[in-house]
Design an enzyme around this catalytic site. Structure first.
Site, PDB file in Angstrom:
ATOM      1  N   ASP A 196       0.814  -1.218   0.000  1.00  0.00           N
ATOM      2  CA  ASP A 196       0.000   0.000   0.000  1.00  0.00           C
ATOM      3  C   ASP A 196       0.847   1.268   0.000  1.00  0.00           C
ATOM      4  O   ASP A 196       1.976   1.278   0.502  1.00  0.00           O
ATOM      5  CB  ASP A 196      -0.875   0.038   1.261  1.00  0.00           C
ATOM      6  CG  ASP A 196      -2.032  -0.945   1.202  1.00  0.00           C
ATOM      7  OD1 ASP A 196      -2.020  -1.835   0.333  1.00  0.00           O
ATOM      8  OD2 ASP A 196      -2.945  -0.816   2.043  1.00  0.00           O
ATOM      9  N   ASP A 197       0.233   2.331  -0.522  1.00  0.00           N
ATOM     10  CA  ASP A 197       0.689   3.723  -0.359  1.00  0.00           C
ATOM     11  C   ASP A 197       1.796   4.147  -1.306  1.00  0.00           C
ATOM     12  O   ASP A 197       2.295   5.269  -1.206  1.00  0.00           O
ATOM     13  CB  ASP A 197       1.123   4.027   1.091  1.00  0.00           C
ATOM     14  CG  ASP A 197      -0.025   3.868   2.079  1.00  0.00           C
ATOM     15  OD1 ASP A 197      -1.172   3.663   1.634  1.00  0.00           O
ATOM     16  OD2 ASP A 197       0.233   3.945   3.291  1.00  0.00           O
ATOM     17  N   HIS A 208      -6.053   2.636  -4.549  1.00  0.00           N
ATOM     18  CA  HIS A 208      -6.011   2.917  -3.104  1.00  0.00           C
ATOM     19  C   HIS A 208      -6.404   4.370  -2.835  1.00  0.00           C
ATOM     20  O   HIS A 208      -5.928   4.986  -1.883  1.00  0.00           O
ATOM     21  CB  HIS A 208      -4.604   2.611  -2.577  1.00  0.00           C
ATOM     22  CG  HIS A 208      -4.506   2.491  -1.074  1.00  0.00           C
ATOM     23  ND1 HIS A 208      -5.443   1.846  -0.305  1.00  0.00           N
ATOM     24  CD2 HIS A 208      -3.555   2.935  -0.199  1.00  0.00           C
ATOM     25  CE1 HIS A 208      -5.081   1.904   0.976  1.00  0.00           C
ATOM     26  NE2 HIS A 208      -3.947   2.561   1.064  1.00  0.00           N
ATOM     27  N   HIS A 218      -5.843   9.205  -0.014  1.00  0.00           N
ATOM     28  CA  HIS A 218      -5.812   8.350   1.182  1.00  0.00           C
ATOM     29  C   HIS A 218      -6.689   8.896   2.316  1.00  0.00           C
ATOM     30  O   HIS A 218      -6.271   8.980   3.470  1.00  0.00           O
ATOM     31  CB  HIS A 218      -4.370   8.171   1.678  1.00  0.00           C
ATOM     32  CG  HIS A 218      -4.163   6.924   2.500  1.00  0.00           C
ATOM     33  ND1 HIS A 218      -4.419   6.866   3.860  1.00  0.00           N
ATOM     34  CD2 HIS A 218      -3.729   5.697   2.171  1.00  0.00           C
ATOM     35  CE1 HIS A 218      -4.134   5.657   4.311  1.00  0.00           C
ATOM     36  NE2 HIS A 218      -3.721   4.920   3.300  1.00  0.00           N
ATOM     37  N   HIS A 267       3.672  -2.236   3.290  1.00  0.00           N
ATOM     38  CA  HIS A 267       3.658  -0.872   2.762  1.00  0.00           C
ATOM     39  C   HIS A 267       4.971  -0.542   2.060  1.00  0.00           C
ATOM     40  O   HIS A 267       6.042  -0.887   2.562  1.00  0.00           O
ATOM     41  CB  HIS A 267       3.386   0.135   3.885  1.00  0.00           C
ATOM     42  CG  HIS A 267       1.993   0.045   4.418  1.00  0.00           C
ATOM     43  ND1 HIS A 267       1.552  -1.029   5.161  1.00  0.00           N
ATOM     44  CD2 HIS A 267       0.921   0.870   4.277  1.00  0.00           C
ATOM     45  CE1 HIS A 267       0.269  -0.856   5.468  1.00  0.00           C
ATOM     46  NE2 HIS A 267      -0.129   0.298   4.949  1.00  0.00           N
TER      47      HIS A 267
END
Length: 203
Positions: free
Chosen positions: A18-19, A69, A73, A164
């Site tokens: 993620d991210d 995603h 965020h 991540h």
């Protein structure tokens, strides 16, 4: 409501990140998966794709999956329907520029979703992915050993694992993934994308 695993007889796990994309840590992960002979799914933030398009392209070119995603965020439960759709569609445009098609799945920021959010995602055709190893808390940088211990506990056929590659120092996550990919492939697991895993659950 978030898919954490898929019932399958196949010896497979799905690593997700993620991210990102992040120009420092994402390429390190790509090298690890190239060595392991596996694929992963990268849940990318629109802002980060816009900032690092070349890194996003590299992920796609090496055969990995890119998931949505959101763009900034946010906690989606705090947004209006219109804002949620905007978060998804802005990121979708960027993913299409990189891959030529829309993302097959998405992950909610903070895994925060309620009935309204999930029904909106279902209407838009997005399975929402969770993960089994949330206790690893790699985002908190709890130490490589902590990440390993709390991920190994959750390994089974069809596990979805979360790590991540964006926002902050992700060196612990990278090192933990390096160890895990070696262990898992040595014990006969295949490392597959989320889409591949979901299809296996339909067998």
């Amino acid at each position: 409501m978030n898919i954490q695993m898929v019932e399958t007889t196949h010896k497979v796990v799905a690593f997700t990140f993620d991210d990102g994309p992040n120009p420092t840590y994402t390429p390190q992960l790509l090298e690890i998966f190239a060595e392991a002979g596996g694929k992963a799914t990268f849940y990318m933030i629109g802002e980060q794709i816009a900032a690092h398009p070349e890194t996003a392209k590299l992920v796609h070119e090496e055969g990995h999956e890119i998931g949505n995603h959101t763009y900034t965020h946010p906690n989606m439960t705090e947004l209006s329907d219109e804002e949620i759709l905007s978060e998804l569609s802005r990121t979708e445009e960027l993913i299409k520029q990189v891959t030529g098609s829309r993302a097959a799945t998405m992950r909610l920021p903070y895994l925060a979703g309620d009935e309204r959010v999930h029904s909106l995602l279902a209407r838009e055709g997005y399975p929402a992915l969770g993960a089994l190893n949330m206790d690893a808390k790699d985002w908190d940088m709890p130490g490589v050993q902590h990440i390993l211990d709390h991920t190994r506990d959750t390994i089974r056929n069809g596990s979805v694992l979360i790590f991540h590659d964006g926002y902050g120092d992700r060196s612990q996550s990278v090192e933990a993934v390096r160890v895990l990919t070696k262990e898992l492939t040595a014990s006969g697991y295949r490392l597959v994308t989320v889409s591949e895993l979901l299809h296996m659950g339909e067998d």
